[in-house]
Design an enzyme around this catalytic site. Structure first.
Site, PDB file in Angstrom:
ATOM      1  CD  GLU A 265      16.137 -13.926   4.234  1.00 47.43           C
ATOM      2  OE1 GLU A 265      15.279 -14.445   4.996  1.00 47.43           O
ATOM      3  OE2 GLU A 265      16.788 -12.903   4.529  1.00 47.43           O
TER       4      GLU A 265
ATOM      5  CG  ASP B 238      -1.874   1.110   1.301  1.00 37.96           C
ATOM      6  OD1 ASP B 238      -2.744   1.164   0.419  1.00 37.96           O
ATOM      7  OD2 ASP B 238      -1.769   1.938   2.220  1.00 37.96           O
TER       8      ASP B 238
END
Length: 542
Positions: free
Chosen positions: A257, A210
Site C-alpha cells: 500500500e 524477529d
C-alpha cells in the site's frame, strides 16, 4: 501512499543494499546514562553515511521493561524513555533520509512482554477467557495439572512453560517475561497490521522480523523429540511451521500500500536453504538473513558450496541472497572464525571457555571474510563495530553479564553480551566517546582505545578504511547486482569473477598468485603479487 511501487521489479533498493545494524543501547549515548539512545544514533548518522552503507537497521527501541534488551515489547507504538521519545524517532528517520539512508526497524511478533497490556489483561482474566486466548495458555498434565502441557524447552534454557497461581500454564519459547502470542487468534494479526502501518506512516523503509519462523506452533502442541531438546534444534513443533507463511503474505499486502519499495527481512533460523528461501517468495518477504552462510566455517569447499546453493535457492524464487557474518546474537565473526574448537551456536564464550582465538589470526581472517562477503551479489548486513575490527569481549565478569541466557542456564551458556559491549568512537574520551559521562551498561575493555574510530579514520590499512573502500568499490562496480563466475585457484582458495572484478580469498596455507590487473582492494597489506593465508583481494580485469 500509493498502489504502485516506484521502481520496476528487480531494481528495488533492498536487492543490493548493504544494511548496517545498530544495537541502540550500545551504539551512542547522548544522555550520559550509559545506555545508547536515539539521539545518539541521530548524531552519529553522518559517520554511517561516510562509511558507505545504504540503510540502517535499528534493534528494538520500543517501550519495554528490558528483561531481554528490548525484545520484550510492552508497547509497539511508543519509544521507551530509555531511548528517547517518538519525536526522537521522527528526527532520526528524517535525518537518515536527508543523508540518503533508509531506516529499517525491528519487529517482534512472536511474543510480547509480560507487561504488555494484553498480557496484564490475561492475568486478570479467568482461564478460557478471550483475554487469555490472545496467548498460548493451557492446562497442565497430571491429576492436578502440576506438570507442564508438554516437554518444550526455552531457547534461553529451562522449561518453556510457567504456571500461574490459578493453575494454568503459559508458553514462552524465550524468557518467562516473553509470553508467546497465539497467531490463530484474529486479534493478533489485526493488531500487527496496525503496528506496521503506524511505523510505515512515520516513514520507515522496512522491518526486520524477529523469530520470523516461530509464530505458528504445530497443531495440538505435541512433545518435541528428546534428542532435539538436548541439541537445541531449530527444527521443532514451535519453529518452521508452514502456516507461518500466511502471515507474511498478509504483511506483503500491507507494505504494498506504500510507495518506496518497503521491505521485510526474515530472521528465520531454518534449514536447509530451500526452506529459508520460502520466506522470500514473490508474495511474502523480501530478504532473509543467510544464517547457513553465517554458520559456515572458514573452509574453501564448504564456502563455495553454500554460496552456490544460496544463489540457486534464492534465485529460484526471484530473491537476492542476503549475506551476513555477525549480529547481536552471535559471536563476532572476527573471533568466531578463528575459534578452536568451534563452540555450538548460542553457547557464547567467556573467560573460562575452552575455545580460544589467536588475535592476529582472527583479525586477518575476519577482514578476509568481510572482503569476500561484500563482493558477492545480493544484499549484505554489517553489524555495528565490525568495521572497527572489534573482537568478541570475553572477560565480562559474571556479575556484570545481563543476557538472560547466562542467568537462566546458571552460567553454563555465556550468552550474547560479548558482542553487545558499547562501541568505541574516540580513544581518549570518557567511555571511548560512547557516552559523555564514561558510563557504559556493559564494561568496555581497555583494548577498546586501539579500535576507536578516530584512531582509524583516514589511516591507510585500518579496518575502518578497508570497509569504507570495499563499500565504495562494491557500489562503483555494481557487485551487488552482478553474478558469480567461478575460477580455479586450487583447493585452498576460493575465487570468482563478478563483472570486471576478480575476487580471490586464500583460505588455505599455500600462497595463491594474483591474476594480472589493477589491485583494487586487499584485506591486508600484500607483500608480493600473491595472497598468503587469510587474505582476500579484488583485482580489476578487462
Amino acid at each position: 501512499m500509493s498502489d504502485v511501487t516506484t521502481t520496476q521489479s528487480g531494481a528495488e533498493w533492498w536487492r543490493t543494499a548493504v544494511i548496517y545494524q545498530v544495537y541502540p543501547r550500545s551504539f551512542a549515548d547522548a544522555s550520559g546514562d550509559g545506555i545508547g539512545d536515539l539521539a545518539g544514533i541521530a548524531d552519529r548518522l553522518p559517520h554511517l553515511a561516510a562509511l558507505g552503507v545504504d540503510a540502517v537497521w535499528l534493534s528494538p527501541f520500543y517501550r519495554s521493561p528490558q528483561h531481554d534488551a528490548g525484545y520484550d515489547v510492552a508497547d509497539y507504538r511508543d519509544v521507551d524513555p530509555l531511548f528517547g521519545s517518538l519525536a526522537d524517532a521522527d528526527r532520526l528517520i528524517a535525518e537518515a533520509h536527508e543523508l540518503g539512508l533508509k531506516i529499517v526497524v525491528d519487529l517482534v511478533p512472536n511474543h510480547t512482554s509480560n507487561e504488555h497490556e494484553w498480557f496484564q489483561e490475561a492475568l486478570r482474566a479467568a482461564p478460557g477467557s478471550p483475554e487469555r486466548a490472545r496467548y498460548v495458555f493451557r492446562d497442565g498434565k497430571g491429576p492436578d495439572g502440576a506438570e507442564p502441557p508438554n516437554n518444550w524447552q526455552s531457547v534461553f534454557g529451562g522449561p518453556a512453560w510457567t504456571r500461574l497461581a490459578d493453575g494454568q500454564w503459559y508458553l514462552h519459547i524465550f524468557d518467562t517475561s516473553q509470553p508467546d502470542l497465539d497467531w490463530l487468534n484474529p486479534e493478533v494479526p489485526d493488531m500487527f497490521d496496525d503496528v506496521l502501518r503506524f511505523w510505515l506512516d512515520r516513514g520507515v523503509d522496512g522491518f526486520r522480523v524477529d523469530v520470523a519462523h516461530g509464530l505458528m506452533k504445530a497443531p495440538g502442541l505435541p512433545d518435541i523429540d528428546e534428542d532435539a531438546v538436548t541439541t537445541g534444534s531449530m527444527e521443532s513443533p514451535f519453529f518452521g511451521q508452514e502456516s507461518v507463511h500466511e502471515v507474511y503474505r498478509r504483511w506483503h499486502q500491507v507494505l504494498a500500500e506504500y510507495d518506496g519499495d518497503r521491505m521485510l527481512c526474515a530472521e528465520a533460523w531454518v534449514h536447509p536453504l530451500s526452506k529459508m528461501a520460502r520466506f522470500v517468495r514473490s508474495d511474502e518477504m523480501h530478504q532473509a538473513f543467510n544464517f547457513v552462510y553465517l554458520e559456515t566455517p572458514w573452509d574453501a569447499r564448504r564456502l563455495r558450496e553454500v554460496i552456490d546453493e544460496s544463489i540457486a535457492e534464492f534465485g529460484a524464487v526471484g530473491a537476492p541472497s542476503t549475506w551476513v557474518l555477525s549480529n547481536h546474537d552471535t559471536i563476532r565473526h572476527r573471533t568466531r572464525l578463528a575459534l578452536v574448537p568451534q563452540p555450538p551456536h548460542g553457547v557464547g564464550i567467556g573467560p573460562t571457555s575452552e575455545s580460544k582465538a589467536d588475535p592476529v589470526v582472527s583479525l586477518r581472517r575476519g577482514r578476509a571474510a568481510t572482503a569476500l562477503m561484500l563482493a558477492l551479489p545480493g544484499g549484505a548486513y554489517v553489524y555495528q563495530g565490525e568495521e572497527l575490527g572489534l573482537p568478541e569481549v570475553v572477560d565480562i565478569p559474571a556479575e556484570a553479564r545481563q543476557d538472560p541466557t547466562f542467568h537462566r542456564t546458571n552460567g553454563e551458556m555465556w550468552g550474547r553480551d560479548g558482542c553487545r559491549v558499547p562501541i568505541p568512537w574516540e580513544a581518549d574520551a570518557p567511555g571511548y566517546g560512547f557516552s559523555p559521562t564514561g558510563e557504559s551498561w556493559l564494561p568496555q575493555p581497555a583494548s577498546w582505545a586501539e579500535y576507536a574510530r578516530d584512531r582509524q579514520a583516514g589511516v591507510a590499512g585500518s579496518t575502518l578504511e578497508m570497509y569504507t573502500q570495499a563499500l565504495r568499490l562494491r557500489r562503483e562496480h555494481g557487485l551487488g547486482a552482478g553474478t558469480v563466475e567461478w575460477l580455479d585457484v586450487g583447493p585452498g582458495g576460493i575465487a570468482f569473477r563478478n563483472g570486471d572484478v576478480v575476487v580471490i580469498a586464500n583460505i588455505g596455507h599455500d600462497a595463491i598468485d594474483l591474476p594480472s590487473g589493477q589491485l583494487l582492494l586487499a584485506s591486508t597489506e600484500l607483500h608480493a603479487a600473491s595472497l598468503r593465508a587469510d587474505e582476500t583481494a579484488w583485482v580489476l580485469v578487462r
